[in-house]
Design an enzyme around this catalytic site. Structure first.
Site, mmCIF file in Angstrom:
data_model
loop_
_atom_site.group_PDB
_atom_site.id
_atom_site.type_symbol
_atom_site.label_atom_id
_atom_site.label_comp_id
_atom_site.label_asym_id
_atom_site.label_seq_id
_atom_site.Cartn_x
_atom_site.Cartn_y
_atom_site.Cartn_z
ATOM 1 N N GLY A 73 0.785 -1.233 0.000
ATOM 2 C CA GLY A 73 0.000 0.000 0.000
ATOM 3 C C GLY A 73 0.817 1.283 0.000
ATOM 4 O O GLY A 73 0.399 2.294 0.568
ATOM 5 N N CYS A 131 -0.385 0.276 -9.568
ATOM 6 C CA CYS A 131 -0.405 -0.332 -8.236
ATOM 7 C C CYS A 131 -1.778 -0.952 -7.959
ATOM 8 O O CYS A 131 -2.786 -0.251 -7.999
ATOM 9 C CB CYS A 131 -0.091 0.700 -7.159
ATOM 10 S SG CYS A 131 -0.215 -0.036 -5.518
ATOM 11 N N LYS A 165 5.174 2.209 -16.074
ATOM 12 C CA LYS A 165 5.027 0.834 -15.580
ATOM 13 C C LYS A 165 3.587 0.372 -15.740
ATOM 14 O O LYS A 165 2.662 0.917 -15.132
ATOM 15 C CB LYS A 165 5.444 0.736 -14.121
ATOM 16 C CG LYS A 165 5.366 -0.686 -13.605
ATOM 17 C CD LYS A 165 6.435 -0.967 -12.615
ATOM 18 C CE LYS A 165 6.430 -2.414 -12.167
ATOM 19 N NZ LYS A 165 7.347 -2.619 -11.064
HETATM 20 O O1 RRO Z 1 3.137 -0.807 -2.390
HETATM 21 C C1 RRO Z 1 2.486 -1.712 -2.932
HETATM 22 O O2 RRO Z 1 1.577 -2.324 -2.348
HETATM 23 C C2 RRO Z 1 2.711 -2.125 -4.326
HETATM 24 C C3 RRO Z 1 2.961 -1.268 -5.358
HETATM 25 BR BR1 RRO Z 1 3.187 0.552 -5.111
HETATM 26 C C4 RRO Z 1 3.040 -1.750 -6.682
HETATM 27 O O3 RRO Z 1 3.231 -1.032 -7.683
HETATM 28 N N1 RRO Z 1 2.885 -3.071 -6.873
HETATM 29 C C5 RRO Z 1 2.659 -3.931 -5.852
HETATM 30 O O4 RRO Z 1 2.513 -5.135 -6.074
HETATM 31 N N2 RRO Z 1 2.587 -3.440 -4.578
#
Ligand code: RRO
Length: 291
Positions: A73, A131, A165
């Protein structure tokens, strides 16, 4: 195995996936050895947001037979403290630094990009539009029009390489990739994690504090290959391929699918030096292959 990626000279084609390696913490454990044998040819930071964030409630991880579900998160200290405290330390690494950022609106992304444009320590910027672990995390990255509109706004704000991404949680990843290229993305990286879920066998309740998370590791390798392949057919800009890379062979397969660079993610949690081994294996395989 040296390569040039968006004008950045790299010693080899293996980098880290954002959020899967923390060099500041690793230095505390490994000391000077880290810089001497740094596993990656470039370092991509964990996602930075404009404001500080606590991240999701725990538990945040669930181990799978073939990988990991994370629901971290985006905990981070926010742009101001990242620029003041972390970026100068990351700049001491023996490799170029790419800063991964995420905003909750186009204006926020614009502010992040402008701030990084002024910093020589950042060789490039990776826009996280994928994300799975925050409510609005996929809004800009799963829709070609939304992503095009975002890039039209932020592309003019920096001359640095802008890497987008991409999410595998999109209906048509190639259409999203094409929209990014048309709006001026310098490169693409994929895949981010696939949305997944696990139940606590004792309580019968969802295990993760945020209910769902993102699946990574060998379990997603075949998905990554198919998506990198689809994107490589659609665009001409360079691609960073990632998803379940554990061995040189996995990296080679992503290159066969169309990746220019390969990122190691989940495997670094098991072995922080994994990318060194994978790079050596890839070197041997490339010598024998037609790539
Ligand atoms: O921080 C996360 O939970 C997270 C991020 Br920002 C992301 O880009 N991909 C992921 O699997 N977790």
């Amino acid at each position: 195995m040296s390569v040039t990626f968006c004008g950045i000279e790299l010693a080899h084609p293996l980098i880290n996936g954002s959020g899967t390696f923390d060099p500041i913490a690793a230095e505390r454990v490994f000391g000077g050895e880290l810089a001497e044998r740094f596993p990656f040819a470039a370092f991509v930071s964990k996602t930075v947001t404009l404001d500080p964030r606590q991240g999701n409630p725990p538990p945040r991880l669930w181990e799978l037979p073939g990988g990991l579900i994370n629901s971290i998160g985006l905990p981070n200290k926010g742009l101001r403290r990242f620029l003041g405290e972390d970026l100068p330390r990351l700049a001491q690494l023996p490799v170029p630094v790419i800063v991964n950022v995420m905003g909750f609106s186009r204006e926020e992304v614009a502010e992040l990009v402008c701030a990084l444009d002024e910093r020589d320590e950042a060789a490039g910027i990776e826009l996280n539009v994928s994300c799975p672990n925050v409510e609005t995390g996929l809004v800009m990255g799963a829709d070609p029009w939304e992503l095009g509109a975002l890039l039209n706004q932020v592309r003019p704000l920096t001359g640095k390489p802008l890497i987008v991404k991409l999410t595998p949680n999109a209906t048509d990843v190639a259409a999203v990739a094409l929209a990014a290229q048309e709006a001026g993305a310098s490169a693409l990286s994929l895949i981010n994690t696939l949305r997944g879920m696990a139940f606590d066998p004792r309580s019968g309740q969802p295990w993760l504090g945020a209910t769902t998370g993102g699946v990574s590791g060998p379990a997603v390798r075949a998905v990554a290959l198919a998506q990198v392949h689809a994107v490589a057919q659609a665009v001409e800009i360079p691609i960073i391929g990632m998803g379940g890379v554990q061995r040189g062979e996995d990296a080679l397969d992503l290159m066969r699918a169309g990746a220019d660079l390969v990122a190691v993610g989940t495997e670094s949690f098991r072995d922080p030096a994994a990318a060194l081994r994978i790079a050596a294996e890839l070197d041997q395989l490339l010598a024998k292959s037609a790539i």
